[in-house]
Design a protein around this motif. Structure first.
Motif, PDB file in Angstrom:
ATOM      1  N   LYS A   1       0.968  -1.601  -0.105  1.00  0.00           N
ATOM      2  CA  LYS A   1       0.111  -0.138  -0.085  1.00  0.00           C
ATOM      3  C   LYS A   1       0.844   1.330  -0.034  1.00  0.00           C
ATOM      4  O   LYS A   1      -0.050   2.690  -0.994  1.00  0.00           O
ATOM      5  CB  LYS A   1      -1.085  -0.126   1.090  1.00  0.00           C
ATOM      6  N   LEU A   2       2.322   1.232   0.643  1.00  0.00           N
ATOM      7  CA  LEU A   2       3.333   2.559   0.984  1.00  0.00           C
ATOM      8  C   LEU A   2       3.371   2.399  -0.531  1.00  0.00           C
ATOM      9  O   LEU A   2       4.456   3.581  -0.863  1.00  0.00           O
ATOM     10  CB  LEU A   2       4.154   2.478   2.084  1.00  0.00           C
ATOM     11  N   GLY A   3       4.144   1.175  -1.309  1.00  0.00           N
ATOM     12  CA  GLY A   3       4.528   1.599  -2.499  1.00  0.00           C
ATOM     13  C   GLY A   3       5.782   0.835  -2.214  1.00  0.00           C
ATOM     14  O   GLY A   3       6.408   0.397  -3.821  1.00  0.00           O
ATOM     15  N   GLY A   4       5.791  -0.254  -1.778  1.00  0.00           N
ATOM     16  CA  GLY A   4       7.457  -0.909  -1.318  1.00  0.00           C
ATOM     17  C   GLY A   4       6.420  -2.716  -2.249  1.00  0.00           C
ATOM     18  O   GLY A   4       5.282  -2.490  -2.253  1.00  0.00           O
ATOM     19  N   LYS A   5       7.444  -3.560  -2.538  1.00  0.00           N
ATOM     20  CA  LYS A   5       6.830  -5.077  -3.012  1.00  0.00           C
ATOM     21  C   LYS A   5       7.848  -5.598  -2.052  1.00  0.00           C
ATOM     22  O   LYS A   5       9.045  -5.643  -2.014  1.00  0.00           O
ATOM     23  CB  LYS A   5       7.458  -5.144  -4.410  1.00  0.00           C
ATOM     24  N   VAL A   6       7.171  -6.976  -1.818  1.00  0.00           N
ATOM     25  CA  VAL A   6       7.827  -7.954  -0.570  1.00  0.00           C
ATOM     26  C   VAL A   6       8.055  -8.701  -1.805  1.00  0.00           C
ATOM     27  O   VAL A   6       7.093  -9.757  -2.736  1.00  0.00           O
ATOM     28  CB  VAL A   6       6.474  -8.360   0.072  1.00  0.00           C
ATOM     29  N   THR A   7       9.507  -9.375  -2.769  1.00  0.00           N
ATOM     30  CA  THR A   7       9.591  -9.647  -3.630  1.00  0.00           C
ATOM     31  C   THR A   7       9.392 -11.495  -2.929  1.00  0.00           C
ATOM     32  O   THR A   7       9.287 -12.328  -4.495  1.00  0.00           O
ATOM     33  CB  THR A   7      11.135  -9.395  -3.164  1.00  0.00           C
ATOM     34  N   ALA A   8       9.961 -12.107  -2.465  1.00  0.00           N
ATOM     35  CA  ALA A   8       9.782 -13.419  -1.766  1.00  0.00           C
ATOM     36  C   ALA A   8       9.767 -13.980  -0.135  1.00  0.00           C
ATOM     37  O   ALA A   8       9.426 -12.322   0.207  1.00  0.00           O
ATOM     38  CB  ALA A   8      10.517 -13.898  -2.722  1.00  0.00           C
ATOM     39  N   SER A   9       8.459 -14.572  -0.188  1.00  0.00           N
ATOM     40  CA  SER A   9       9.146 -15.013   1.141  1.00  0.00           C
ATOM     41  C   SER A   9       8.888 -16.557   1.474  1.00  0.00           C
ATOM     42  O   SER A   9       8.556 -17.425  -0.011  1.00  0.00           O
ATOM     43  CB  SER A   9       7.554 -14.210   1.537  1.00  0.00           C
ATOM     44  N   ALA A  10       9.818 -17.241   2.532  1.00  0.00           N
ATOM     45  CA  ALA A  10      10.733 -18.329   2.846  1.00  0.00           C
ATOM     46  C   ALA A  10       9.894 -18.907   3.935  1.00  0.00           C
ATOM     47  O   ALA A  10      10.747 -17.899   5.252  1.00  0.00           O
ATOM     48  CB  ALA A  10      11.068 -18.748   2.143  1.00  0.00           C
ATOM     49  N   GLY A  11       8.757 -20.138   4.689  1.00  0.00           N
ATOM     50  CA  GLY A  11       8.917 -19.913   5.718  1.00  0.00           C
ATOM     51  C   GLY A  11       9.411 -21.234   5.783  1.00  0.00           C
ATOM     52  O   GLY A  11      10.166 -21.853   5.174  1.00  0.00           O
ATOM     53  N   PHE A  12       9.893 -21.499   7.739  1.00  0.00           N
ATOM     54  CA  PHE A  12      10.557 -22.458   7.937  1.00  0.00           C
ATOM     55  C   PHE A  12      10.156 -23.231   9.134  1.00  0.00           C
ATOM     56  O   PHE A  12       9.455 -22.243   9.871  1.00  0.00           O
ATOM     57  CB  PHE A  12      12.103 -21.611   7.877  1.00  0.00           C
ATOM     58  N   ASP A  13      10.671 -24.208   9.399  1.00  0.00           N
ATOM     59  CA  ASP A  13      10.572 -25.217  10.739  1.00  0.00           C
ATOM     60  C   ASP A  13      11.411 -24.875  11.487  1.00  0.00           C
ATOM     61  O   ASP A  13      12.022 -25.579  11.701  1.00  0.00           O
ATOM     62  CB  ASP A  13       8.938 -26.325  10.519  1.00  0.00           C
TER      63      ASP A  13
END
Length: 370
Positions: A188-200
């Motif tokens: 919304k601010l104008g940024g971007k999450v390019t990727a995300s990764a979960g781990f246990d």
């Protein structure tokens, strides 16, 4: 005849005297935290803050002459152990339970303790799953939604436009809601999450493998939603793979000052949120800081202060409650409560808000961002 009467009366008088000298039954406060898992610094930080508040109150005479007995149980950050710990607390019937410390454990134990009629108050649980409900669960911390939005705004103000996220999926109620809200608000601010990764975190992950696909998305910064131990290890791998990339982490990693020791040079420059103003010169905060260091021979972390405030909220409500008022009624009735720095104000559902402050690690020290 008088001697006979005295022989009967004297033992009765002695019995009454001895009865008057019998110590009053203690007030029992339960504490539920992860104290044996790989991220146990979080639980220990909370436990130490509660211990300090209880010891100070007992030294001052307890509550209306009754000492406080702290009943501690370890949930191990594991479902079956948490169920066992919760059942033990239910059997012991403390006046209130402080904890748990993570949202994932709250999902497990909150229904159990609520059904048993026990009131819970958590210093740290932040999942919005527990927000806005009229139940037996009080929260002192802000929600993940508030935390994620502010973090997005701080990064954006620092000219970060592309962020990749690594998050601990084993604490899903916290991590998932944090990541979702950050992604929404940053966009919304104008940024971007390019990727995300979960781990246990319970499965001893390879953090290099977690980070490689994130770095492939060419982010301008890496953001970690993880404990202090995992944040330190993620930072070490990030410095090896992308030495100049800015790093940031959530307040989850601020459980102890040990982050800088665990991460070494790798966490230098890390941006992180804290639940307190570390530059506060006022007496209540400085008194807490000195007392904590004298008691535990270390500096406190964010969650020690939150836990200290939480325990003192409980103590004040118990001191002020009248007649047969239950603890839930008292907690809602007698606020706002004065903390070491901030007032704790509960709404009708037992939810509170919290101002936080951002710091950078510089040369092994946390330096507050003005």
């Amino acid at each position: 005849m008088k001697r006979g009467i005295l022989r009967v009366v004297s033992p009765l008088l002695l019995a009454f005297v001895l009865l008057g000298c019998t110590p009053k039954e203690p007030i029992r406060i339960g504490l539920l935290a992860g104290l044996s898992d790989r991220g146990s610094d979080f639980g220990e930080s909370v436990r130490n803050g509660v211990i300090l508040a209880v010891e100070q109150q007992n030294q001052a005479g307890g509550i209306h002459g009754r000492m406080i007995e702290l009943v501690v149980r370890d949930d191990g950050q594991e479902r079956e152990q948490a169920i066992k710990a919760a059942n033990e607390l239910i059997a012991l019937r403390p006046d209130i339970v402080i904890g748990p410390v993570t949202s994932s454990m709250a999902v497990v134990v909150q229904p159990m303790l609520s059904q048993a009629g026990l009131v819970m108050i958590s210093p740290t649980v932040a999942s919005p799953d527990f927000y806005g409900k009229d139940d037996n669960f009080f929260r002192v911390n802000r929600t993940t939604h508030e935390a994620a939005r502010q973090h997005a705004e701080v990064l954006f103000a620092r000219h970060v436009r592309r962020v990749a996220l690594a998050f601990d999926a084993s604490n899903g109620p916290y991590s998932n809601t944090w990541v979702e809200e950050f992604t929404r608000h940053f966009g919304k601010l104008g940024g971007k999450v390019t990727a995300s990764a979960g781990f246990d975190s319970t499965a001893s992950p390879s953090f290099a493998d977690v980070l490689k696909p994130l770095l492939a998305s060419q982010p301008g910064a890496l953001l970690f939603v993880a404990s202090s131990l995992d944040t330190a290890r993620l930072s070490q791998q990030a410095r090896r793979l992308a030495p100049s990339l800015p790093l940031s982490s959530t307040e989850w990693a601020a459980s102890a000052e040990l982050l800088s020791e665990m991460g070494g040079d790798a966490v230098d420059g890390l941006l992180i949120a804290h639940a307190y103003d570390r530059d506060d010169p006022r007496a209540p905060y400085q008194s807490f800081r000195s007392a904590f260091k004298a008691r535990f021979q270390r500096e406190f972390g964010s969650f020690s202060l939150l836990a200290y405030d939480t325990a003192n909220v409980v103590i004040e409500a118990m001191q002020k409650r009248q007649g047969n008022e239950d603890i839930k009624t008292a907690l809602l009735k007698y606020g706002p409560y004065r903390g070491a720095q901030q007032s704790i104000v509960f709404d009708a559902n037992g939810d509170a808000a919290r101002q936080v402050f951002f710091t950078e690690i510089r040369g092994g020290r946390f330096v507050q961002i003005k």
